[in-house]
Design an enzyme around this catalytic site. Structure first.
Site, PDB file in Angstrom:
ATOM      1  N   GLU A   1       0.822  -1.210   0.000  1.00 50.59           N
ATOM      2  CA  GLU A   1       0.000   0.000   0.000  1.00 50.59           C
ATOM      3  C   GLU A   1       0.861   1.267   0.000  1.00 50.59           C
ATOM      4  O   GLU A   1       0.468   2.302  -0.531  1.00 50.59           O
ATOM      5  CB  GLU A   1      -0.965   0.016   1.184  1.00 50.59           C
ATOM      6  CG  GLU A   1      -2.080  -1.029   1.093  1.00 50.59           C
ATOM      7  CD  GLU A   1      -1.673  -2.409   1.588  1.00 50.59           C
ATOM      8  OE1 GLU A   1      -0.479  -2.612   1.918  1.00 50.59           O
ATOM      9  OE2 GLU A   1      -2.548  -3.291   1.649  1.00 50.59           O
TER      10      GLU A   1
ATOM     11  N   PHE B   1     -11.752  -7.957  13.541  1.00 50.44           N
ATOM     12  CA  PHE B   1     -10.633  -8.345  12.691  1.00 50.44           C
ATOM     13  C   PHE B   1     -10.305  -7.212  11.701  1.00 50.44           C
ATOM     14  O   PHE B   1     -11.181  -6.722  11.001  1.00 50.44           O
ATOM     15  CB  PHE B   1     -10.972  -9.627  11.922  1.00 50.44           C
ATOM     16  CG  PHE B   1      -9.867 -10.054  11.001  1.00 50.44           C
ATOM     17  CD1 PHE B   1      -8.626 -10.422  11.506  1.00 50.44           C
ATOM     18  CD2 PHE B   1     -10.053 -10.063   9.622  1.00 50.44           C
ATOM     19  CE1 PHE B   1      -7.584 -10.799  10.653  1.00 50.44           C
ATOM     20  CE2 PHE B   1      -9.011 -10.430   8.764  1.00 50.44           C
ATOM     21  CZ  PHE B   1      -7.782 -10.804   9.285  1.00 50.44           C
ATOM     22  N   GLN B   2      -9.062  -6.806  11.686  1.00 47.09           N
ATOM     23  CA  GLN B   2      -8.570  -5.727  10.820  1.00 47.09           C
ATOM     24  C   GLN B   2      -9.287  -4.410  11.033  1.00 47.09           C
ATOM     25  O   GLN B   2      -9.444  -3.613  10.120  1.00 47.09           O
ATOM     26  CB  GLN B   2      -8.601  -6.155   9.346  1.00 47.09           C
ATOM     27  CG  GLN B   2      -7.620  -7.305   9.093  1.00 47.09           C
ATOM     28  CD  GLN B   2      -7.346  -7.550   7.634  1.00 47.09           C
ATOM     29  OE1 GLN B   2      -8.186  -7.288   6.781  1.00 47.09           O
ATOM     30  NE2 GLN B   2      -6.173  -8.072   7.338  1.00 47.09           N
TER      31      GLN B   2
ATOM     32  N   LYS C   1     -17.871  -1.358   5.615  1.00 44.46           N
ATOM     33  CA  LYS C   1     -18.272  -2.357   4.634  1.00 44.46           C
ATOM     34  C   LYS C   1     -19.785  -2.304   4.380  1.00 44.46           C
ATOM     35  O   LYS C   1     -20.230  -2.441   3.239  1.00 44.46           O
ATOM     36  CB  LYS C   1     -17.866  -3.751   5.127  1.00 44.46           C
ATOM     37  CG  LYS C   1     -17.657  -4.700   3.971  1.00 44.46           C
ATOM     38  CD  LYS C   1     -16.914  -5.946   4.386  1.00 44.46           C
ATOM     39  CE  LYS C   1     -16.843  -6.902   3.212  1.00 44.46           C
ATOM     40  NZ  LYS C   1     -16.203  -8.167   3.575  1.00 44.46           N
TER      41      LYS C   1
ATOM     42  N   MET D   1      24.157   8.988   3.026  1.00 48.46           N
ATOM     43  CA  MET D   1      24.008  10.281   3.679  1.00 48.46           C
ATOM     44  C   MET D   1      24.264  10.189   5.174  1.00 48.46           C
ATOM     45  O   MET D   1      24.895  11.061   5.768  1.00 48.46           O
ATOM     46  CB  MET D   1      22.608  10.845   3.401  1.00 48.46           C
ATOM     47  CG  MET D   1      22.410  12.246   3.907  1.00 48.46           C
ATOM     48  SD  MET D   1      23.615  13.381   3.202  1.00 48.46           S
ATOM     49  CE  MET D   1      22.653  14.061   1.854  1.00 48.46           C
TER      50      MET D   1
HETATM   51  C1  LIG Z   1      12.297   5.735   5.766  1.00 46.83           C
HETATM   52  C2  LIG Z   1      13.561   6.395   6.155  1.00 46.83           C
HETATM   53  N1  LIG Z   1      14.376   5.827   7.082  1.00 46.83           N
HETATM   54  C3  LIG Z   1      15.532   6.415   7.430  1.00 46.83           C
HETATM   55  C4  LIG Z   1      15.914   7.598   6.880  1.00 46.83           C
HETATM   56  C5  LIG Z   1      17.214   8.273   7.296  1.00 46.83           C
HETATM   57  N2  LIG Z   1      18.138   8.371   6.165  1.00 46.83           N
HETATM   58  C6  LIG Z   1      18.262   9.489   5.434  1.00 46.83           C
HETATM   59  S1  LIG Z   1      19.342   9.334   4.190  1.00 46.83           S
HETATM   60  C7  LIG Z   1      19.691   7.751   4.599  1.00 46.83           C
HETATM   61  C8  LIG Z   1      20.676   6.948   3.825  1.00 46.83           C
HETATM   62  C9  LIG Z   1      20.182   6.627   2.493  1.00 46.83           C
HETATM   63  O1  LIG Z   1      21.025   5.649   1.943  1.00 46.83           O
HETATM   64  P1  LIG Z   1      20.873   5.205   0.436  1.00 46.83           P
HETATM   65  O2  LIG Z   1      19.449   4.925   0.140  1.00 46.83           O
HETATM   66  O3  LIG Z   1      21.812   4.117   0.167  1.00 46.83           O
HETATM   67  O4  LIG Z   1      21.238   6.512  -0.355  1.00 46.83           O
HETATM   68  P2  LIG Z   1      22.612   7.346  -0.425  1.00 46.83           P
HETATM   69  O5  LIG Z   1      22.565   8.366   0.658  1.00 46.83           O
HETATM   70  O6  LIG Z   1      23.738   6.384  -0.245  1.00 46.83           O
HETATM   71  O7  LIG Z   1      22.555   7.969  -1.760  1.00 46.83           O
HETATM   72  C10 LIG Z   1      18.971   7.374   5.721  1.00 46.83           C
HETATM   73  C11 LIG Z   1      19.039   6.070   6.371  1.00 46.83           C
HETATM   74  C12 LIG Z   1      15.023   8.165   5.944  1.00 46.83           C
HETATM   75  N3  LIG Z   1      15.271   9.350   5.370  1.00 46.83           N
HETATM   76  N4  LIG Z   1      13.886   7.534   5.592  1.00 46.83           N
END
Ligand SMILES: Cc1ncc(C[n+]2csc(CCOP(=O)(O)OP(=O)(O)O)c2C)c(N)n1
Lengths: 577, 174
Positions: free
Chosen positions: A67, A129-130, A179, A492
């Site tokens: 979803e 349920f759900q 529903k 990042m």
């Molecule tokens: C759902 C979610 N969980 C955690 C984060 C925190 N976060 C921001 S950037 C990042 C790293 C992203 O790594 P990648 O997808 O490999 O991309 P890159 O930065 O290496 O280009 C994380 C974990 C986020 N933004 N979104």
């Protein structure tokens, strides 16, 4: 005689017909001009799915693999088409799986209508349920929500839902339908909603404020514009351009404002914010009049508010009164759609020349070009850089593609290095920063703008958050191009660990599978590149492909995005390394 | 900036979920709601909410902005205590024998302008309307005798300034 006039009246008004609630949902969607929706079935929404089956020639349903994928696809669709995206799911887990997307659409002002099934109204509150109280759960992340418990409410509430989602500052709306309401009968008659007495979507423009804004701008020696997504949402790209050219004002974009002004426009100074460009960030604290257009001074844009543009008079154009003075105190606030207010402004703005001021931008840009941009796209190191991959895509797409970036370094490189010729070319999760957004969003983007090239740019981390949507691509054959920039890190976060946590790489190293094998398992063409000499041929093969295509690029492991304004620092203290 | 007590008046359409939306605006910003009252208003089908909270003027302005953004909110205002006329009511349940054994209680009731609402063999109930401080003063006086139950309502208030909600509603419909 009497029966005759009665019959006449009926045909004139559009006849009410007796149908069940589920069919009324479909007919309401059709009445709103919706022909494409994204979703996932389940018990509490089955009556509606049964109607989808009957109406499949009029209403196309894209079965995503989760979803979350459905709502991100609906968001991608909405962002490129300007139309309302629709996502549908069952009760309980189906509904809660939509939450991240609603939060994303709320913070990024994207018009989406979510429809969820709910247990029968006799079971509400019994932990059936759900059963989840999705209305309460979604309240803080929706513009409006409502639970329908009677079939007769369906047309009116759905009409309201679409009106609210797309009017004023757009946003997500959730309609939960029990529903029994789907099974119940009603006299169906659809009337589009055009007004709600308690809701004032577009504040009335105050001409005196426009005049006050014009006076400040006309007197300015160092005016500077920051434009945001409000320009795109209001279709005010032309008006923005006219203002910039007439009054000779350097302009920069927020992340979501990108592509509202072509990258190559000579007054486009790039992007502001944490990883934005050097000149516009530094000169934010030098300008004398800061003109904010359809943007909301997010903390990723402003850095430390105490030291943000304190020297400048601030003029803020926005549709949302609650954004005025929320983060940055304004001297002149102009409410209304950015289109309407810029049209008014442009008639009283003076022609101007600010050559010296433009030169300041150019000088600073030269520094950034030399220290950062040039080495990024012409690296001397062996490993590929993210910037050069984006640059190779530019070369191949001629800046005409829609770039759907994910979150992290890949997003910042895509935003900094991709070229855009036309508006609505950027789809990315800005305010929420939702990893996993881009793959499903790219599906929606391609379906929303079928004639355009759509390229998803994703990190190896984010790719694995919604990787299941490869199944949607396989089944629908939607020809999106997918680029995974693989640095084998949560890049990042790793960069922050390097800079602020003494390189303690806690849980950011990724052991990855053979992505191309997975993608090929889905019947999608896949290629992997790790050498510079193979990059441009691979990109060109990808862009030339009529079908969807996956390109994995092995990039430098510890590449960093610069410039950078560390969290809470002053914009003008932006670091080049 | 200094915090002050503000009375926030909100005119809304009747809607089940709206209270949830409005209270979450306060919750999100860690603003404690001191009292909340919902009632019908001078206009048919329009509900009036009255929320009392202690916050700075800057933050009350932002809160009003967020409240007005909600679809079913017609209009929201904020006022200081000086700008409004407000009261709260309270009920005190006291053992009946005290009313006869302790003469003093009758004096307290009289002097505080409270009313006896009901008397039964076991207990009697006093009602007192007024400012919060007056109610607290009565509470303090009755406390030594033993209070079986005490409850204080939220603030209700009208403003000195005119509201013009009907005009606003008409305007938004045209
Ligand atoms: C759902 C979610 N969980 C955690 C984060 C925190 N976060 C921001 S950037 C990042 C790293 C992203 O790594 P990648 O997808 O490999 O991309 P890159 O930065 O290496 O280009 C994380 C974990 C986020 N933004 N979104």
């Amino acid at each position: 005689m009497e029966t005759l006039t009665k019959a006449k009246k009926k045909t004139k008004k559009e006849k009410a017909i007796k149908i069940n609630g589920a069919e009324a949902v479909v007919k309401s969607l059709l009445a709103e001009g919706i022909d494409l929706i994204y979703g996932y079935p389940g018990g509490a929404i089955m009556p509606v799915y049964d109607e989808f089956y009957k109406y499949q020639d009029k209403l196309h349903h894209v079965l995503t693999r989760h979803e979350q994928g459905a709502i991100h696809a609906a968001q991608g669709y909405a962002r490129v088409s300007g139309k309302v995206g629709v996502a549908i799911a069952t009760s309980g887990p189906g509904a809660t799986n939509l939450i991240t997307g609603m939060a994303d659409a709320q913070i990024d002002s994207t018009p989406v209508v979510c429809i969820t099934g709910q247990v029968g109204s006799n079971l509400l509150g019994t932990d059936a349920f759900q059963e989840t109280d999705i209305v309460s759960i979604s309240t803080p992340v929706t513009k409006w929500n409502y639970q329908i418990t009677k079939a007769s409410e369906i047309p009116e509430i759905l009409a309201k839902a679409f009106y609210i989602a797309k009017s004023g500052r757009p946003g997500p709306v959730l309609i939960d339908i029990t529903k029994d309401a789907q099974f119940g009968e009603l006299d169906f008659e659809y009337k589009k909603c055009e007004k709600i007495r308690s809701y004032n979507p577009v504040p009335k423009m105050d001409k005196a404020q426009v005049k006050a804004a014009a006076e400040l701008i006309n007197k300015a020696k160092k005016p500077f514009i920051i434009f945001g997504q409000g320009v795109i949402l209001a279709n005010a790209e032309e008006e923005l351009r006219e203002l910039i050219e007439k009054a000779d004002i350097p302009a920069a974009s927020t992340l979501l404002g990108l592509s509202a002004l072509p990258t190559e426009h000579e007054f486009n100074m790039g992007m502001v914010g944490m990883h934005g460009h050097y000149a516009p960030n530094v000169l934010t604290n030098e300008c004398d009049v800061l003109i904010a257009i359809g943007m909301r001074f997010d903390d990723r844009v402003t850095g430390n508010l105490e030291t943000y543009a304190k020297q400048a008079k601030v003029v803020h154009f926005d549709i949302d009164p609650s954004e005025i003075d929320k983060n940055v105190k304004t001297d002149v606030a102009v409410l209304g759609t950015v289109k309407e207010t810029l049209v008014a402004l442009n008639t009283i703005i003076n022609q101007n020349i600010n050559q010296k001021w433009h030169q300041e931008f150019k000088d600073l840009h030269q520094i950034e070009y030399k220290e950062i941009i040039h080495p990024e796209i012409n690296p001397t190191k062996e490993k590929l850089t993210m910037g050069e991959v984006i640059n190779a895509i530019n070369n191949e797409t001629n800046g005409e593609a829609i770039i759907v970036s994910d979150v992290g370094q890949n997003q910042m490189f895509a935003s900094r290095y991709a070229n855009f010729k036309q508006s609505k070319s950027v789809v990315t999760s800005g305010g929420l920063g939702t990893m996993g957004f881009s793959l499903p969003a790219s599906i929606g983007a391609k379906l929303g703008a079928p004639s355009r090239e759509v390229v998803a740019i994703i990190g190896d981390g984010g790719f694995q958050m919604t990787i299941q949507e490869l199944g949607t691509i396989m089944q629908t054959k939607v020809p999106v191009k997918i680029v995974v920039l693989n640095n084998e890190f949560l890049g990042m976060v790793r960069q922050w660990q390097e800079m602020f946590f003494d390189r303690r790489y806690a849980s950011t190293v990724m052991t990855n599978p053979e992505f191309t094998a997975i993608v090929e398992g889905y019947g999608i063409k896949a290629k992997k590149v790790s050498k510079r000499e193979n990059l441009s041929a691979a990109v060109s093969e990808m862009i030339a492909s009529k079908d969807s295509f996956f390109l994995e690029v092995i990039v430098e492991k510890e590449g960093n995005v610069f410039p950078m304004i560390p969290t809470g620092a002053t914009v003008s203290d932006i670091r080049l390394k | 900036m200094k915090k002050e007590i503000y009375t926030i008046s909100i005119y809304t359409e009747n809607n089940l979920g709206l209270l949830n939306r409005i209270s979450s605006i306060f919750l999100k910003r860690h603003i404690n709601i001191e009292s909340l009252t919902a009632s019908s208003s001078e206009i048919e089908n329009v509900t009036r909410l009255i929320i009392v909270a202690s916050l700075t003027e800057e933050s009350v302005k932002k809160v009003i902005g967020q409240i007005e953004k909600q679809i079913e909110v017609i209009k929201a205002y904020y006022h200081t205590n000086e700008e409004s006329i407000y009261i709260q009511s309270a009920l005190f349940k006291i053992k009946s024998n005290l009313l006869f054994d302790e003469r003093q209680i009758q004096n307290i009731i009289k002097n505080s302008n409270a009313q006896i609402v009901t008397v039964s063999p076991e207990f009697f109930v006093i009602e007192k309307s007024g400012r919060k401080e007056e109610i607290e003063a009565l509470y303090d006086e009755l406390l030594p005798f033993g209070i079986m139950q005490f409850v204080r309502s939220g603030r209700i208030s009208v403003t000195k300034e005119e509201m013009k909600i009907s005009e606003l509603l008409k305007k938004q419909l045209n």
